[in-house]
Design a protein around this motif. Structure first.
Motif, short mmCIF file in Angstrom:
data_model
loop_
_atom_site.label_atom_id
_atom_site.label_comp_id
_atom_site.label_asym_id
_atom_site.label_seq_id
_atom_site.Cartn_x
_atom_site.Cartn_y
_atom_site.Cartn_z
N GLU A 110 0.81 -1.22 0.00
CA GLU A 110 0.00 0.00 0.00
C GLU A 110 0.84 1.27 0.00
N THR A 111 2.15 1.15 0.21
CA THR A 111 3.02 2.32 0.12
C THR A 111 3.80 2.36 -1.19
N ALA A 112 3.58 1.38 -2.04
CA ALA A 112 4.28 1.35 -3.33
C ALA A 112 3.83 2.53 -4.20
N GLU A 113 4.71 2.97 -5.07
CA GLU A 113 4.47 4.15 -5.90
C GLU A 113 3.17 4.03 -6.69
N GLU A 114 2.89 2.86 -7.22
CA GLU A 114 1.70 2.71 -8.07
C GLU A 114 0.41 2.64 -7.26
N ALA A 115 0.50 2.36 -5.95
CA ALA A 115 -0.70 2.19 -5.14
C ALA A 115 -1.01 3.40 -4.27
N TRP A 116 0.02 4.03 -3.71
CA TRP A 116 -0.23 5.07 -2.70
C TRP A 116 -0.65 6.39 -3.34
N ARG A 117 -1.66 6.98 -2.77
CA ARG A 117 -2.09 8.32 -3.16
C ARG A 117 -2.39 9.12 -1.89
N LEU A 118 -1.95 10.36 -1.86
CA LEU A 118 -2.31 11.26 -0.78
C LEU A 118 -3.64 11.91 -1.12
N VAL A 119 -4.60 11.81 -0.23
CA VAL A 119 -5.90 12.43 -0.41
C VAL A 119 -5.92 13.73 0.39
N VAL A 120 -6.14 14.84 -0.29
CA VAL A 120 -6.19 16.16 0.35
C VAL A 120 -7.59 16.72 0.16
N VAL A 121 -8.26 17.01 1.29
CA VAL A 121 -9.64 17.49 1.25
C VAL A 121 -9.68 18.90 1.83
N GLY A 122 -10.43 19.79 1.19
CA GLY A 122 -10.47 21.17 1.65
C GLY A 122 -11.83 21.80 1.59
N ARG A 123 -11.86 23.05 1.20
CA ARG A 123 -13.07 23.86 1.21
C ARG A 123 -14.17 23.24 0.33
N SER A 124 -15.39 23.15 0.92
CA SER A 124 -16.56 22.63 0.20
C SER A 124 -16.33 21.22 -0.32
N GLY A 125 -15.50 20.46 0.36
CA GLY A 125 -15.27 19.08 -0.03
C GLY A 125 -14.34 18.90 -1.21
N ARG A 126 -13.73 19.99 -1.64
CA ARG A 126 -12.81 19.88 -2.78
C ARG A 126 -11.70 18.90 -2.44
N THR A 127 -11.45 17.94 -3.34
CA THR A 127 -10.52 16.86 -3.07
C THR A 127 -9.49 16.74 -4.19
N VAL A 128 -8.24 16.53 -3.77
CA VAL A 128 -7.15 16.30 -4.71
C VAL A 128 -6.44 15.01 -4.29
N ARG A 129 -6.10 14.18 -5.26
CA ARG A 129 -5.34 12.96 -5.00
C ARG A 129 -3.99 13.08 -5.72
N LEU A 130 -2.94 12.86 -4.95
CA LEU A 130 -1.60 13.06 -5.49
C LEU A 130 -0.73 11.84 -5.24
N SER A 131 -0.02 11.42 -6.27
CA SER A 131 0.98 10.37 -6.09
C SER A 131 2.24 10.98 -5.50
N ARG A 132 3.16 10.16 -5.09
CA ARG A 132 4.41 10.69 -4.54
C ARG A 132 5.18 11.45 -5.62
N ALA A 133 5.14 10.95 -6.83
CA ALA A 133 5.84 11.63 -7.92
C ALA A 133 5.22 13.00 -8.18
N GLU A 134 3.90 13.08 -8.09
CA GLU A 134 3.23 14.37 -8.30
C GLU A 134 3.54 15.34 -7.16
N LEU A 135 3.63 14.83 -5.94
CA LEU A 135 4.03 15.68 -4.81
C LEU A 135 5.43 16.23 -5.02
N ALA A 136 6.31 15.38 -5.54
CA ALA A 136 7.70 15.80 -5.75
C ALA A 136 7.83 16.86 -6.83
N GLN A 137 6.81 17.00 -7.67
CA GLN A 137 6.83 18.02 -8.70
C GLN A 137 6.33 19.38 -8.20
N LEU A 138 5.72 19.40 -7.03
CA LEU A 138 5.27 20.66 -6.44
C LEU A 138 6.47 21.40 -5.86
#
Length: 407
Positions: free
Chosen positions: A267-295
């Motif tokens: 469940e921590t492998a690159e292809e499986a793990w996603r960070l779920v970020v929830v914010g205002r009005s339920g707005r949700t973003v899902r990010l892989s580790r590679a996508e986080l590293a691009q921020l």
């Protein structure tokens, strides 16, 4: 007919006396007050008033009157306060035991109460002895990670501290004036002095040096857990003493391994793990580790400090600022509180809440790297929270979800 413990002649040690007891009592007056204050500060650091997930004593009522929003400056604040709390507590053990030994005849004295003042003194003494032993024993067991007592350490130690300190204050009000007079006059008469003492083998001052030596030995074998390098190897009585675990950039102290926390590699492998970020009005973003590293990535030099008293020096963390993640889900400007959820299956802090001031601090990160390398599994891979001045349990590892807003 043999003497009984209720008879003064039963107690034969020539060391007992008002001066010896008073010196120990005055040392404990200062030490235990510092212990109580740093203990309350440690409890405040968990931000128990923020959210139920942080509050391990929900029925505390007025006992939480002093709680305040825990700051992020200085970044080593919790490392200092909890290191002092644990090290001082262990160091005072010989003093506490010597003090209890010096007054043990009073526990057997008859009649139980000669006056109202004497009755109050006896009650405070019983609560003081019982509360003191309870607090020190549970504290030492917690430091050693030996949870042999029933129930959770947090409420037991918290409520026990208030009972103990209430008795301590009452006892101090009754006894401190006399203790100061005894130390100044070096008095050696009174009910603690044995009427028929055995021949002395050591002086009272020698006994104090012996107690002080025991405290110094415990200090030397405990304090090193708050430092790196050679001093950590002197922390023989600390569960995290000795060499740091592993080698390389991730070779610094941990509390729970990934295996202990039940983290599955799948469940921590690159292809499986996603960070779920929830914010205002339920707005949700899902990010892989590679996508986080691009921020945009930022670095912070912050320690890890745990309730057991151990800590590390500043480690060099690199990752995405928490406030930037809040902005991704609609919280521009001042970010709100956040609920952090871990992949961890069990444990009191697999969920934790952070205050808005902690989220807003530019040093607060969702870390992907430490000391130039990717996080190891035991340090929270794929991503972990790192916040200045926060207790280690609030620096959640194996983060799966961040929910920004009212928690």
């Amino acid at each position: 007919m043999r003497d009984t413990p209720a008879s003064p002649s039963f107690w034969r040690s020539p060391l007992r006396g008002p001066w010896f007891t008073s010196v120990l009592g005055l040392v404990l007056l200062v030490g235990i007050t510092a212990l109580f204050v740093t203990g309350l500060v440690s409890y405040a650091a968990y931000n128990p008033g923020l959210a139920p997930v942080n509050d391990k004593t929900p029925d505390k009522g007025i006992l939480g009157f002093y709680l305040f929003a825990w700051p992020t400056d200085p970044h080593w604040l919790y490392r200092l306060t909890q290191g002092v709390h644990v090290t001082l507590g262990v160091t005072l053990i010989p003093v506490l035991l010597a003090k209890l030994w010096s007054v043990v005849p009073k526990l057997f004295a008859l009649p139980p109460a000669r006056s109202l003042t004497h009755a109050l003194e006896r009650v405070s003494l019983l609560l003081l002895v019982g509360g003191g032993l309870f607090e020190f024993v549970t504290g030492v067991l917690n430091v050693q990670l030996d949870y042999l007592f029933p129930g959770s350490f947090y409420p037991l130690h918290f409520y026990g501290a208030w009972v103990f300190f209430a008795a301590f204050v009452a006892h101090a009000v009754l006894k401190v004036p006399a203790a100061v007079r005894n130390v100044r006059r070096a008095r050696e008469e009174g009910e603690l002095v044995a009427p028929r003492p055995d021949p002395p083998t050591v002086s009272r001052r020698g006994a104090l040096w012996f107690v002080g030596g025991g405290s110094l030995l415990l200090f030397g074998t405990t304090a090193g857990q708050s430092f790196d390098g050679p001093l950590r190897r002197t922390a023989l009585l600390a569960p995290h003493g000795g060499a740091d675990p592993g080698t390389g950039p991730n070779g610094f102290q941990i509390n729970k391994t990934a295996a202990y926390a039940g983290i599955d590699r799948a469940e921590t492998a690159e292809e499986a793990w996603r960070l779920v970020v929830v914010g205002r009005s339920g707005r949700t973003v899902r990010l892989s580790r590679a996508e986080l590293a691009q921020l945009p990535l930022h670095s912070s030099a912050l320690p890890i400090a745990c309730v057991e008293g151990w800590s590390t020096s500043d480690q060099w963390w690199r990752g995405v600022r928490l406030r930037d993640l809040a902005a991704l889900v609609g919280h521009d400007g001042d970010p709100p509180d956040v609920l952090v959820e871990s992949l961890q299956r069990r444990g009191a802090f697999r969920h934790a809440a952070l205050r808005a001031n902690q989220v807003a601090d530019p040093r607060s990160l969702l870390a992907l790297y430490v000391n130039g390398e990717a996080l190891s599994a035991d340090h929270g891979y794929p991503a972990r929270v790192i916040v200045p001045a926060a207790p280690g349990v609030l620096n959640t590892k194996w983060v799966a979800r961040l929910t920004f807003g009212k928690v």
